[in-house]
Scaffold this motif. Sequence first.
Motif, PDB file in Angstrom:
ATOM      1  N   PHE A  35       4.994  -1.722   7.342  1.00  0.00           N
ATOM      2  CA  PHE A  35       4.203  -0.568   7.773  1.00  0.00           C
ATOM      3  C   PHE A  35       5.113   0.644   7.908  1.00  0.00           C
ATOM      4  CE2 PHE A  35       1.636   2.214  10.258  1.00  0.00           C
ATOM      5  CZ  PHE A  35       0.326   1.867   9.952  1.00  0.00           C
ATOM      6  N   SER A  81       0.402  -3.842   1.171  1.00  0.00           N
ATOM      7  CA  SER A  81      -0.999  -3.893   0.776  1.00  0.00           C
ATOM      8  C   SER A  81      -1.185  -3.503  -0.689  1.00  0.00           C
ATOM      9  CB  SER A  81      -1.800  -2.974   1.682  1.00  0.00           C
ATOM     10  OG  SER A  81      -3.039  -2.685   1.136  1.00  0.00           O
ATOM     11  N   ILE A  82      -0.328  -2.616  -1.189  1.00  0.00           N
ATOM     12  CA  ILE A  82      -0.437  -2.213  -2.598  1.00  0.00           C
ATOM     13  C   ILE A  82      -0.232  -3.422  -3.490  1.00  0.00           C
ATOM     14  CG2 ILE A  82       0.609  -0.796  -4.406  1.00  0.00           C
ATOM     15  CD1 ILE A  82       1.164   1.316  -2.465  1.00  0.00           C
ATOM     16  N   GLU A 123      -0.627  -6.534  -2.705  1.00  0.00           N
ATOM     17  CA  GLU A 123      -1.746  -7.477  -2.550  1.00  0.00           C
ATOM     18  C   GLU A 123      -2.941  -7.034  -3.383  1.00  0.00           C
ATOM     19  OE1 GLU A 123      -2.390  -7.695   1.654  1.00  0.00           O
ATOM     20  OE2 GLU A 123      -0.320  -8.380   1.936  1.00  0.00           O
ATOM     21  N   ASN A 124      -3.209  -5.737  -3.401  1.00  0.00           N
ATOM     22  CA  ASN A 124      -4.308  -5.245  -4.222  1.00  0.00           C
ATOM     23  C   ASN A 124      -4.053  -5.470  -5.710  1.00  0.00           C
ATOM     24  OD1 ASN A 124      -6.630  -4.125  -2.871  1.00  0.00           O
ATOM     25  ND2 ASN A 124      -5.220  -2.697  -1.902  1.00  0.00           N
ATOM     26  N   LEU A 155       3.513  -6.233  17.020  1.00  0.00           N
ATOM     27  CA  LEU A 155       2.170  -5.826  16.610  1.00  0.00           C
ATOM     28  C   LEU A 155       2.153  -5.060  15.295  1.00  0.00           C
ATOM     29  CD1 LEU A 155       0.601  -4.850  20.034  1.00  0.00           C
ATOM     30  CD2 LEU A 155       0.176  -6.870  18.663  1.00  0.00           C
ATOM     31  N   VAL A 156       3.190  -4.262  15.035  1.00  0.00           N
ATOM     32  CA  VAL A 156       3.196  -3.484  13.799  1.00  0.00           C
ATOM     33  C   VAL A 156       3.565  -4.417  12.645  1.00  0.00           C
ATOM     34  CG1 VAL A 156       4.319  -1.605  12.559  1.00  0.00           C
ATOM     35  CG2 VAL A 156       3.715  -1.322  14.941  1.00  0.00           C
ATOM     36  N   PRO A 157       2.701  -4.515  11.629  1.00  0.00           N
ATOM     37  CA  PRO A 157       2.976  -5.469  10.554  1.00  0.00           C
ATOM     38  C   PRO A 157       4.187  -5.066   9.710  1.00  0.00           C
ATOM     39  CG  PRO A 157       0.993  -4.215  10.086  1.00  0.00           C
ATOM     40  CD  PRO A 157       1.442  -3.813  11.441  1.00  0.00           C
ATOM     41  N   HIS A 169       1.925   6.249   6.429  1.00  0.00           N
ATOM     42  CA  HIS A 169       1.319   5.624   7.601  1.00  0.00           C
ATOM     43  C   HIS A 169       0.401   4.479   7.156  1.00  0.00           C
ATOM     44  CE1 HIS A 169       0.214   5.489  11.766  1.00  0.00           C
ATOM     45  NE2 HIS A 169      -1.059   5.550  11.467  1.00  0.00           N
ATOM     46  N   TYR A 170       0.940   3.482   6.488  1.00  0.00           N
ATOM     47  CA  TYR A 170       0.144   2.332   6.068  1.00  0.00           C
ATOM     48  C   TYR A 170       1.073   1.173   5.748  1.00  0.00           C
ATOM     49  CZ  TYR A 170       1.437   3.749   1.284  1.00  0.00           C
ATOM     50  OH  TYR A 170       2.122   4.080   0.164  1.00  0.00           O
ATOM     51  N   ARG A 171       0.476  -0.006   5.518  1.00  0.00           N
ATOM     52  CA  ARG A 171       1.261  -1.196   5.231  1.00  0.00           C
ATOM     53  C   ARG A 171       1.581  -1.211   3.743  1.00  0.00           C
ATOM     54  NH1 ARG A 171       0.205  -6.632   4.482  1.00  0.00           N
ATOM     55  NH2 ARG A 171      -1.913  -6.033   3.978  1.00  0.00           N
ATOM     56  N   PHE A 172       2.817  -1.001   3.370  1.00  0.00           N
ATOM     57  CA  PHE A 172       3.175  -0.829   1.969  1.00  0.00           C
ATOM     58  C   PHE A 172       2.870  -2.081   1.141  1.00  0.00           C
ATOM     59  CE2 PHE A 172       6.389  -0.338  -1.494  1.00  0.00           C
ATOM     60  CZ  PHE A 172       5.786   0.753  -2.089  1.00  0.00           C
TER      61      PHE A 172
END
Lengths: 149, 256
Positions: free
Chosen positions: A31, A41-42, A44-45, A26-28, A36-39
């Motif tokens: 992460f 994602s930076i 991707e942004n 479950l944990v992507p 406490h976040y999906r690294f």
Amino acid sequence: MPPQLKRLIPLFAIFIFLFLAARSFLVPKSFGEQGHYRFNSIAENKEKAMIYAGKEACDDCHSDRIQEMETDLHKGISCETCHGPGSAHIANPDSIKPMIPKGRDFCGMCHSLNPSRSKLVHQVDLKEHNVTENCIECHNPHLPCQMKK
Amino acid sequence: MSNEEIGKSRRKFIKKAATVGSLLVTTSLFTPFNAVVYAVERPKDPSKTWWGYGIDIEKCIGCGRCANACKTENNIPKQPFYFRTWVEQYTIKNDGTVKVESPNGGIDGFVQSVPPEDIFKAFFVPKLCNHCYKSPCVQACPVGATYETPDGVVMVDETYCIGCRYCVQACPYGCRYINPAKNVADKCTLCYHRISKGKTTACVEVCPTHARILGNLNDPKSPLVKFMKEHTCLVLKPHLNTGSKCFYNALSGEVR
């Protein structure tokens, strides 16, 4: 060892194992790498496409226009402030043309008389300043102080 | 059980409880629990970036090109209540009352509805995410879908957001909204896709009077640090201690 523990310990072990197994699914990915976040994602942004190209990009083909504008009061304004986003135009300069602003209201967004507006910009009352004609009939939009007539 | 035995087992129990208790206290000293545990810190290394933003209210002419460019660049719904950045017109009347207007975020320009003789002071205030480094919105997120990057930008992981709206409530500056198409929280990313490629943000790009300044607070030569040295800058709602990194010159006390 008391008999109840003998049964409970394996049961708990199975629970903990199942929990860890479910958690790892479950944990992507990435992460918690940096917080406490999906690294990821930076990254991707970062990937998103740019719509505005920036004034430097226009310089490749319209450098004469930029140099011309440097000589007058609109020099600080980026081409895309008036002409809208330019990335698509740069990719296909012949088929996609940027917006050409029209009308008195467009110039009025910056120049109409308003007591809130910073006195740094010269203001005219749109209801009084040469009402019958469009601004660019008289003012050159790129060299605003230069009069066409 | 005899009295003696009860006394022994009580002593045992107290001993065990004391060990566990002191262990708990000592381990908590190693990993102190506090509310800002998710906050990133300004990098000590001066070569690392720490993004900040400056707004010169004296220079803003309220043309709203920034709000317009932001919507285009970031593909934001055109309805007049979804904004990552917008401009507010503040009018302070002679009788002391304050009027705040923001028709369509300023995208269509402003008109002053108060007659000039009633106006004591009037000005424009551009607003955007303050990219706080002790962000209330990041602390409110129950799943870790919003975070602060190591270079000090607050962003949303839209694949992970559950759309619970806690962060929208938590932001004291009203800088978040729910994207109606994706049903996830959305906010200013400081045009992360642009600034990480060496370009400036869309709003700074189109500002005709350079009222908006993007810069690296860790670089003493950056335009933002220069701006902050030359002017008396304030942040919005300093009493909330959000660690805002959006600095306003000529900010009136009336601005909320």
